[in-house]
Structures are given as structure tokens and as C-alpha cells.
Design a protein around this motif. Structure first.
Motif, PDB file in Angstrom:
ATOM      1  N   LEU A 137       0.823  -1.203   0.000  1.00 51.23           N
ATOM      2  CA  LEU A 137       0.000   0.000   0.000  1.00 51.23           C
ATOM      3  C   LEU A 137       0.862   1.259   0.000  1.00 51.23           C
ATOM      4  O   LEU A 137       1.913   1.316   0.647  1.00 51.23           O
ATOM      5  N   ARG A 138       0.401   2.236  -0.737  1.00 47.88           N
ATOM      6  CA  ARG A 138       1.111   3.514  -0.809  1.00 47.88           C
ATOM      7  C   ARG A 138       0.589   4.452   0.282  1.00 47.88           C
ATOM      8  O   ARG A 138      -0.580   4.404   0.644  1.00 47.88           O
ATOM      9  N   PRO A 139       1.449   5.312   0.828  1.00 49.11           N
ATOM     10  CA  PRO A 139       0.968   6.276   1.829  1.00 49.11           C
ATOM     11  C   PRO A 139      -0.006   7.258   1.185  1.00 49.11           C
ATOM     12  O   PRO A 139       0.100   7.582   0.001  1.00 49.11           O
ATOM     13  N   VAL A 140      -0.971   7.713   1.980  1.00 51.68           N
ATOM     14  CA  VAL A 140      -1.997   8.634   1.500  1.00 51.68           C
ATOM     15  C   VAL A 140      -1.899   9.938   2.284  1.00 51.68           C
ATOM     16  O   VAL A 140      -1.781   9.936   3.516  1.00 51.68           O
ATOM     17  N   VAL A 141      -1.935  11.043   1.564  1.00 54.77           N
ATOM     18  CA  VAL A 141      -1.960  12.373   2.164  1.00 54.77           C
ATOM     19  C   VAL A 141      -3.323  12.984   1.854  1.00 54.77           C
ATOM     20  O   VAL A 141      -3.739  13.018   0.695  1.00 54.77           O
ATOM     21  N   ILE A 142      -4.022  13.459   2.873  1.00 52.21           N
ATOM     22  CA  ILE A 142      -5.321  14.087   2.682  1.00 52.21           C
ATOM     23  C   ILE A 142      -5.154  15.596   2.843  1.00 52.21           C
ATOM     24  O   ILE A 142      -4.842  16.085   3.931  1.00 52.21           O
TER      25      ILE A 142
END
Length: 351
Positions: free
Chosen positions: A98-103
Motif C-alpha cells: 500500500l502507498r501512503p496517502v496524504v489528505i
């Protein structure tokens, strides 16, 4: 290389006066001065009739140790600090999973995405608003025609609320790790004027910010990052293991889609109230932050320039003047000025 600080020269000094002042301060001959670069420039306008420019300069000399020994009592002569940014790590070659997610794509989200991309983690960056050009049209639609797009406006969209500010780049926080240098360097790479690297109170200007935000997006995408605009996060999928520890497993998006994720950075700013409500419902600790109530004061810029600079008002090395006021009341409260926008325009952006 040596860092020489608190080197003062008259406002109207000639270019050759700076190396001469360096040599005098270090007690060296011009031949011993190999190179000098201005690291910071400020001004001292306490005496309007004698305004001084105050320099910090990085210098190469033939014998640094001899100069340091000779100037050991001068606290303004030290070795130049190492301001290079050091990454915490790098993604393993061929990393899967999984890739990191930035919101959020305001300043925090923008730099979180950039750093992750530079580390090789190919982040996914989500924003409920639109990309900056489309968002600009929606924002002007509000200002000029009173048409509000709830998801694309001054608060929401690429670049965050600061996209429509004057781009001030300084704070009162002491930065012992020189992280501000990384920020300023990336801004210059994205098209900001190089002067922001040396000015004591740098700012970019509203009309440069849009192209800079686009340039930084292009850099992130070139490093494998992915942007998804018009994508609001409505829920967190949180799993509790046998020990009671809680882990993020994914995100529920407004359109009904689901994005698996186990590393999420929330950079949602101060206006995403639905997100704060959702986090509170999910049991995430949320703490009220003290806030200030302010009033707006407007002056003609020419008044402030004359008050601070006198006959030197308008000099290109001084720019638009600013001022600050503060008062500590007996009841423990304080009154102070903040967020001054010298030479700028005040735009209502309430949320």
C-alpha cells in the motif's frame, strides 16, 4: 566556510563596500577573501535618518582556522551551519504494498507529499477541492458573482487557503534544524524569486503562487506521486487488534469508493469541519486549540512607509514597510498585531 553575522552597512552603500567590510571585520587582506555569498539581509530602521542594512554573509577565506582563532571573541564569526535537509529514510528498491496517502493539498499536505515522493514512496494525495487553475475560477466566481462552490473555494482546493494570500514565509519559531531552508529552496525550484533565500521577511506574492503550486505538483507526479482531486474523505476504516491497538485500514470516499491504506497523513487545515466530526466519532483524540479574536486595521501603505523610513520611503532595498504592536494586560491577556500584509489587499475568506 565561515558565517559572518551582524555586518552593518549604510542603506546607500556601494557594492564594493560589502567585501571591504568583510575584510575589515575578519582582519584579512582582499587576497585572502576567496568568495562571499549573502546568507541573509535585513535592515535596521530605528533611526529613520540613518537606516542600516544588516547582513549575514558566508565567506571562504584562505585560512579559516587562523581567522577563527583571531576572531574568537567575536560571536558573529562562526563556522557556517549545515542547512542541508536530511531524509529520515528511503523507500526500499522495488517496494510493493500500500502507498501512503496524504489528505489535503495545502502547505502541509503539499510538503508531506513532496518529501514522501522524494523518499521514493509514491504517495497518493487527495483533496476535496479542484486543481488550482479550476479552483481559481471558482474563487473569482464567489468574489465577483457571489456564486459559491462548497467544495472549491478559498478554503478548499489545491494549494490551500494560502494560495490566495500574499505568501509570507516567516514565523517567530526558532528553527534549530534549518527546516525552513528546505521549504524556501523547494519554493525557488518551483519558481519563487531567489531573493526569498536571503531576505529577513520574505514573501512570494499572490500571483506567483498558482504557478508554483502547479510546478510542485508536476515534481511530485514525476517522482511517482498521484493526485486525486474532487475526492472528499468521509470516513476512516479503523481496525482494533487483540491488544486494543487501533490501525487504519482504509478510507471511505464521498462517491462511495474505498481506498485501502495503512499510512495516512491528515493535512486538512482548519476548515474541514465534517472531517473533524468524523474523527471525533471514530474516537480519535481531538483537543481544542486556543484562538485569537481580531480586528482589521487598514492604512494607506504610503503612510506606513513614511512613518518607518522617512525620506528613504520607496527605496527598492526596503520594500513595503510593516510594523507590529503588542501589549500585556494586567489580567494576563495580550493584545498584539499579526498577519500584516504590507502593500497587499485584504480579502474576506471566512469559513
Amino acid at each position: 566556510m565561515l558565517r559572518l553575522t551582524e555586518l552593518t552597512l549604510p542603506l546607500h552603500h556601494a557594492p564594493e563596500d560589502l567585501p571591504a567590510a568583510i575584510c575589515k571585520r575578519l582582519r584579512i587582506t582582499p587576497r585572502e577573501l576567496i568568495k562571499h555569498v549573502v546568507a541573509r539581509r535585513a535592515f535596521d530602521a530605528r533611526d529613520k535618518s540613518d537606516i542600516q542594512l544588516v547582513y549575514s554573509v558566508d565567506v571562504n577565506v584562505k585560512d579559516e582556522n587562523a581567522v577563527l582563532t583571531r576572531c574568537r571573541k567575536d560571536r558573529g564569526v562562526q563556522r557556517t551551519p549545515d542547512t542541508r535537509y536530511r531524509f529520515l529514510g528511503k523507500a526500499p528498491e522495488g517496494r510493493t504494498g500500500l502507498r501512503p496517502v496524504v489528505i489535503g493539498t495545502g502547505p502541509c499536505g503539499l510538503f508531506a507529499g513532496l518529501i514522501l515522493a522524494q523518499m521514493g514512496y509514491r504517495p497518493i494525495i487527495l483533496d476535496r477541492g479542484k486543481m488550482v487553475r479550476e479552483r481559481t475560477k471558482d474563487t473569482w466566481g464567489l468574489w465577483r458573482r457571489s456564486v459559491l462552490n462548497p467544495e472549491s473555494n478559498v478554503q478548499f482546493g489545491e494549494g490551500g487557503a494560502g494560495t490566495f494570500s500574499d505568501g509570507k514565509l516567516y514565523s517567530r519559531i526558532k528553527d534549530q534544524r534549518h527546516l525552513d531552508r528546505k521549504v524556501l529552496t523547494e519554493f525557488v525550484k518551483a519558481g519563487a524569486p531567489p531573493e526569498i533565500l536571503t531576505e529577513a521577511h520574505p514573501h512570494i506574492g499572490t500571483f506567483r503562487l498558482v504557478t508554483m503550486v502547479e510546478s510542485m505538483r508536476a515534481t511530485i507526479e514525476a517522482l511517482g506521486g498521484e493526485y486525486r482531486f474532487s475526492t472528499r474523505v468521509d470516513g476512516l476504516d479503523v481496525e482494533t487488534d487483540r491488544t486494543g491497538a487501533r490501525h487504519v485500514r482504509g478510507l471511505h470516499l464521498a462517491g462511495g469508493d474505498y481506498l485501502a491504506a495503512d499510512r495516512v497523513i491528515l493535512a486538512v487545515g482548519h476548515s474541514a469541519r465534517e472531517t473533524f466530526g468524523m474523527l471525533h466519532q471514530r474516537g480519535v483524540h481531538i483537543e481544542a486549540k486556543p484562538f485569537s479574536i481580531g480586528v482589521r486595521i487598514e492604512h494607506p501603505q504610503s503612510w506606513i512607509d513614511r512613518a518607518r523610513f522617512g525620506a528613504c520611503a520607496g527605496h527598492p532595498d526596503l520594500g513595503a514597510a510593516a510594523y507590529s504592536l503588542s501589549h500585556h494586560c494586567r489580567n494576563g491577556r495580550t493584545v498584539y498585531s499579526f498577519c500584516m500584509c504590507p502593500g497587499g489587499r485584504v480579502v474576506a475568506a471566512t469559513s
